[in-house]
Enzyme design. Sequence first.
Site, PDB file in Angstrom:
ATOM      1  N   ASP A  83       0.867  -1.038  -0.100  1.00 27.74           N
ATOM      2  CA  ASP A  83       0.265  -0.328   0.091  1.00 27.74           C
ATOM      3  C   ASP A  83       0.899   1.394   0.419  1.00 27.74           C
ATOM      4  O   ASP A  83       0.812   2.120  -0.586  1.00 27.74           O
ATOM      5  CB  ASP A  83      -0.842  -0.185   1.165  1.00 27.74           C
ATOM      6  CG  ASP A  83      -2.157   1.180   1.114  1.00 27.74           C
ATOM      7  OD1 ASP A  83      -2.697   0.910   0.060  1.00 27.74           O
ATOM      8  OD2 ASP A  83      -2.602   1.517   1.943  1.00 27.74           O
ATOM      9  N   CYS A 119     -11.361   3.277  -4.304  1.00 24.82           N
ATOM     10  CA  CYS A 119     -10.038   3.623  -3.271  1.00 24.82           C
ATOM     11  C   CYS A 119     -10.438   4.979  -1.870  1.00 24.82           C
ATOM     12  O   CYS A 119     -10.870   3.871  -0.688  1.00 24.82           O
ATOM     13  CB  CYS A 119      -8.617   3.639  -3.495  1.00 24.82           C
ATOM     14  SG  CYS A 119      -7.762   3.677  -2.455  1.00 24.82           S
ATOM     15  N   TYR A 154     -12.153   3.227   1.801  1.00 20.81           N
ATOM     16  CA  TYR A 154     -11.868   2.951   2.387  1.00 20.81           C
ATOM     17  C   TYR A 154     -13.078   3.982   4.097  1.00 20.81           C
ATOM     18  O   TYR A 154     -12.638   3.568   4.967  1.00 20.81           O
ATOM     19  CB  TYR A 154     -10.306   3.829   2.576  1.00 20.81           C
ATOM     20  CG  TYR A 154      -9.661   2.653   2.278  1.00 20.81           C
ATOM     21  CD1 TYR A 154      -8.540   2.691   2.918  1.00 20.81           C
ATOM     22  CD2 TYR A 154      -9.799   1.854   0.894  1.00 20.81           C
ATOM     23  CE1 TYR A 154      -7.189   1.883   2.399  1.00 20.81           C
ATOM     24  CE2 TYR A 154      -8.838   1.223   0.425  1.00 20.81           C
ATOM     25  CZ  TYR A 154      -7.247   1.135   1.172  1.00 20.81           C
ATOM     26  OH  TYR A 154      -6.270  -0.395   0.611  1.00 20.81           O
ATOM     27  N   TYR A 158      -8.813   5.457   9.240  1.00 18.26           N
ATOM     28  CA  TYR A 158      -9.708   6.125   8.221  1.00 18.26           C
ATOM     29  C   TYR A 158     -11.419   5.873   8.547  1.00 18.26           C
ATOM     30  O   TYR A 158     -12.153   7.310   7.521  1.00 18.26           O
ATOM     31  CB  TYR A 158      -9.877   4.948   7.350  1.00 18.26           C
ATOM     32  CG  TYR A 158      -8.862   4.825   6.420  1.00 18.26           C
ATOM     33  CD1 TYR A 158      -8.668   5.681   5.216  1.00 18.26           C
ATOM     34  CD2 TYR A 158      -7.967   3.949   7.196  1.00 18.26           C
ATOM     35  CE1 TYR A 158      -6.963   5.842   4.646  1.00 18.26           C
ATOM     36  CE2 TYR A 158      -6.457   3.643   6.429  1.00 18.26           C
ATOM     37  CZ  TYR A 158      -6.739   4.272   5.222  1.00 18.26           C
ATOM     38  OH  TYR A 158      -5.169   4.796   4.924  1.00 18.26           O
ATOM     39  N   GLU A 174      -9.111  -3.621  -6.365  1.00 19.81           N
ATOM     40  CA  GLU A 174      -9.331  -3.588  -4.861  1.00 19.81           C
ATOM     41  C   GLU A 174      -8.929  -4.403  -4.523  1.00 19.81           C
ATOM     42  O   GLU A 174      -9.316  -4.912  -3.916  1.00 19.81           O
ATOM     43  CB  GLU A 174     -10.430  -1.935  -4.561  1.00 19.81           C
ATOM     44  CG  GLU A 174      -9.762  -1.219  -5.013  1.00 19.81           C
ATOM     45  CD  GLU A 174      -9.474  -0.393  -3.825  1.00 19.81           C
ATOM     46  OE1 GLU A 174      -8.431  -1.136  -2.439  1.00 19.81           O
ATOM     47  OE2 GLU A 174      -8.830   0.926  -3.391  1.00 19.81           O
TER      48      GLU A 174
END
Length: 223
Positions: free
Chosen positions: A47, A138, A142, A165, A213
């Site tokens: 990541d 994304c 998240y 997040y 994803e």
Amino acid sequence: MMYGETFTAWRAGAAGPWHGYTHHPFVQGLGDGSLPREAYLRYMVQDYVFLIHFSRAWALAVTKAETVEEMRFAARTLHALLNEEIALHIATCAAEGLDEETLFAAEELPQNIAYTRYVLDAGHSGDFLDLLAALAPCVLGYGEIGLRLAGAKTGTPYAGWIETYAGEGYQQMCHETGRLLDGAIDRRLGASPQTAPRWQALQHRFETATRLEIDFWGMALPQ
């Protein structure tokens, strides 16, 4: 409409893949603490590499923007990625003996290459909307995942990731991204965007990025 009308519509149009992404076994493991530590660290390393490319995509968004407001938003997001979100990865990996030089030099796995290059190609070959459609899963996914896992309140060792997040700062950014997306769609496709010829192509971009994803989560799990 958690993060705006456009996101809500795209999310509904990709309902199956979206559930597979936001309820992936990797995500569930983050929430209940069952995710193996080595899988988490494998994800964190990849990541970090992903966020480097994601930062390049937001830098590209500055050049694709049509208004000063769009340019400023893309620039602020780029700053947050490079100087805030990446810091979580550096701190977590440093505690495991992995410094940033090691992260930057990490071998990029095929699933990471597929996803990041898809996003960058969407921006290079398309316009601002193409790029946003590829970036949105994304950014907003998240945010959705963070809120859901935070609401479960389980004593997971991955609470720091969840809090990042689910936190006010990231959630505010998600709402701002949703407003940016709605404004960009309205500006380019008009007041009835779902009837515009481009809508289905943008929906497809969003769904493709969502499927990528899913592969990204799976990349980190033991094979």
